[in-house]
Design an enzyme around this catalytic site. Structure first.
Site, short mmCIF file in Angstrom:
data_model
loop_
_atom_site.label_atom_id
_atom_site.label_comp_id
_atom_site.label_asym_id
_atom_site.label_seq_id
_atom_site.Cartn_x
_atom_site.Cartn_y
_atom_site.Cartn_z
N ASN A 155 90.23 18.88 105.76
CA ASN A 155 90.34 19.55 104.53
C ASN A 155 90.66 19.28 103.62
O ASN A 155 90.10 17.62 103.38
CB ASN A 155 91.68 19.71 105.11
CG ASN A 155 92.23 21.14 103.59
OD1 ASN A 155 91.28 21.83 103.57
ND2 ASN A 155 93.57 21.25 103.92
N LYS A 205 97.74 33.92 117.60
CA LYS A 205 96.40 33.23 117.06
C LYS A 205 95.43 31.98 117.75
O LYS A 205 94.10 31.41 117.94
CB LYS A 205 97.01 31.15 116.75
CG LYS A 205 96.11 30.48 115.64
CD LYS A 205 96.87 28.76 115.36
CE LYS A 205 97.81 30.13 113.88
NZ LYS A 205 98.12 29.26 113.08
N HIS A 220 92.45 18.96 99.38
CA HIS A 220 93.56 20.02 98.73
C HIS A 220 94.01 19.76 97.24
O HIS A 220 93.29 18.58 97.35
CB HIS A 220 95.00 19.78 99.62
CG HIS A 220 96.08 19.63 99.63
ND1 HIS A 220 96.33 21.41 99.33
CD2 HIS A 220 97.39 19.66 98.85
CE1 HIS A 220 97.13 21.87 99.14
NE2 HIS A 220 97.90 20.46 98.27
N MET A 259 92.98 29.35 104.41
CA MET A 259 94.14 29.54 104.94
C MET A 259 95.55 29.99 105.45
O MET A 259 95.50 30.90 105.62
CB MET A 259 94.64 31.03 103.63
CG MET A 259 93.57 30.46 102.13
SD MET A 259 94.44 29.56 101.48
CE MET A 259 95.80 29.71 100.38
N ARG A 260 95.14 28.83 106.77
CA ARG A 260 95.50 29.34 107.78
C ARG A 260 96.08 27.81 108.28
O ARG A 260 94.92 27.00 108.18
CB ARG A 260 94.51 30.16 108.07
CG ARG A 260 95.41 31.19 109.25
CD ARG A 260 93.61 31.91 109.56
NE ARG A 260 94.18 32.99 108.98
CZ ARG A 260 94.88 34.14 108.96
NH1 ARG A 260 95.65 33.94 110.28
NH2 ARG A 260 95.41 35.26 108.40
N GLY A 310 84.75 30.18 97.36
CA GLY A 310 83.87 28.99 98.53
C GLY A 310 83.27 28.91 97.72
O GLY A 310 82.01 27.81 98.15
N SER A 311 83.69 27.68 96.01
CA SER A 311 82.37 26.99 95.43
C SER A 311 82.51 25.46 96.26
O SER A 311 81.64 25.25 96.06
CB SER A 311 84.01 27.24 94.30
OG SER A 311 85.38 26.09 94.18
N ASN A 312 83.90 25.49 96.92
CA ASN A 312 83.13 24.36 97.59
C ASN A 312 82.20 23.90 98.88
O ASN A 312 81.23 23.25 98.81
CB ASN A 312 84.74 23.47 98.28
CG ASN A 312 85.89 23.33 97.34
OD1 ASN A 312 85.05 21.97 97.48
ND2 ASN A 312 86.53 23.54 96.89
C1 GRF Z 1 90.27 23.77 96.50
O1 GRF Z 1 90.97 23.93 95.56
C2 GRF Z 1 90.89 23.28 98.08
O2 GRF Z 1 91.18 22.35 97.63
C3 GRF Z 1 92.12 24.32 98.28
O3 GRF Z 1 91.71 25.31 97.75
C4 GRF Z 1 90.73 25.44 97.37
C5 GRF Z 1 88.88 26.47 97.10
O4 GRF Z 1 88.70 26.65 96.75
N1 GRF Z 1 91.89 24.01 99.80
P1 GRF Z 1 87.11 27.48 96.71
O5 GRF Z 1 87.04 28.58 98.04
O6 GRF Z 1 86.13 26.64 97.59
O7 GRF Z 1 87.13 27.62 95.55
#
Ligand code: GRF
Length: 192
Positions: free
Chosen positions: A107, A65, A109, A90-91, A12-14
């Site tokens: 999203n 789902k 990536h 992750m889905r 969850g760093s984002n």
């Molecule tokens: C990120 O690198 C994002 O691009 C990918 O998953 C990672 C999630 O990292 N989809 P975090 O959980 O936000 O640290």
């Protein structure tokens, strides 16, 4: 100000970067909900500290789902969520959720799509001896990292690059880019 939800399965760093951008008033949004499919994810702790409500679900407790996405849609509607940011969710998003939010789900990536889609994009880039990787933000469709691209930022892969150093560069870029692009999308009305 738009009501948004963030979906995450891991660290969850984002998520954190988006929370901080809202706090700093760089992103005009209300984070109404974290949706998480992993009870061990550190993002749950981050949400608790930031006092953001969480909908945690275990996919295996649902018949399909479609069933768990119906629950997600109910949760989103209860909180009047207008826009969704996937951040390490992750889905694949299925038709139940897409029907309600297509065009309003994005999203992030860690590669220059269409190169290196799916899991472990950083490992894939290193294994391919690529000279460049980067970050892509795109709209979500039914495919795996296939929706229309909104923005990409290139990152040079050094000859002595390690997984850790590349991951650090990519995440530093992500943490700046994602809140800025969300601000752009939300203020140009994509969340309506
Ligand atoms: C990120 O690198 C994002 O691009 C990918 O998953 C990672 C999630 O990292 N989809 P975090 O959980 O936000 O640290």
């Amino acid at each position: 100000m738009k009501n948004i939800a963030i979906f995450a399965s891991g660290s969850g760093s984002n998520f954190q970067a988006i929370v901080e951008a809202v706090r700093a008033e760089e992103l005009a949004a209300k984070i109404c909900l974290l949706v998480c499919d992993n009870p061990k994810a550190y993002v749950l702790e981050r949400a608790r500290k930031a006092r953001i409500p969480t909908f945690m679900f275990q996919p295996r407790e649902y018949a399909s789902k479609e069933e768990f996405e119906k629950q997600i849609v109910t949760q989103l509607k209860e909180r009047n969520v207008e826009f969704i940011a996937l951040a390490g969710y992750m889905r694949l998003v299925g038709p139940t959720l897409l029907r309600e939010y297509e065009g309003r789900i994005v999203n992030i990536h860690p590669s220059l799509l269409p190169e290196f889609p799916g899991k472990d994009a950083i490992g894939q880039a290193l294994a391919a001896n690529a000279k460049w990787s980067g970050v892509t933000i795109h709209f979500v469709d039914q495919g795996m990292d296939t929706g229309p691209i909104i923005v990409q930022e290139r990152i040079r892969i050094a000859d002595d690059e390690t997984r850790e150093s590349l991951q650090r560069k990519i995440q530093d870029t992500e943490h700046k880019l994602y809140p800025a692009i969300l601000q752009m999308l939300l203020t140009r009305g994509e969340g309506k």
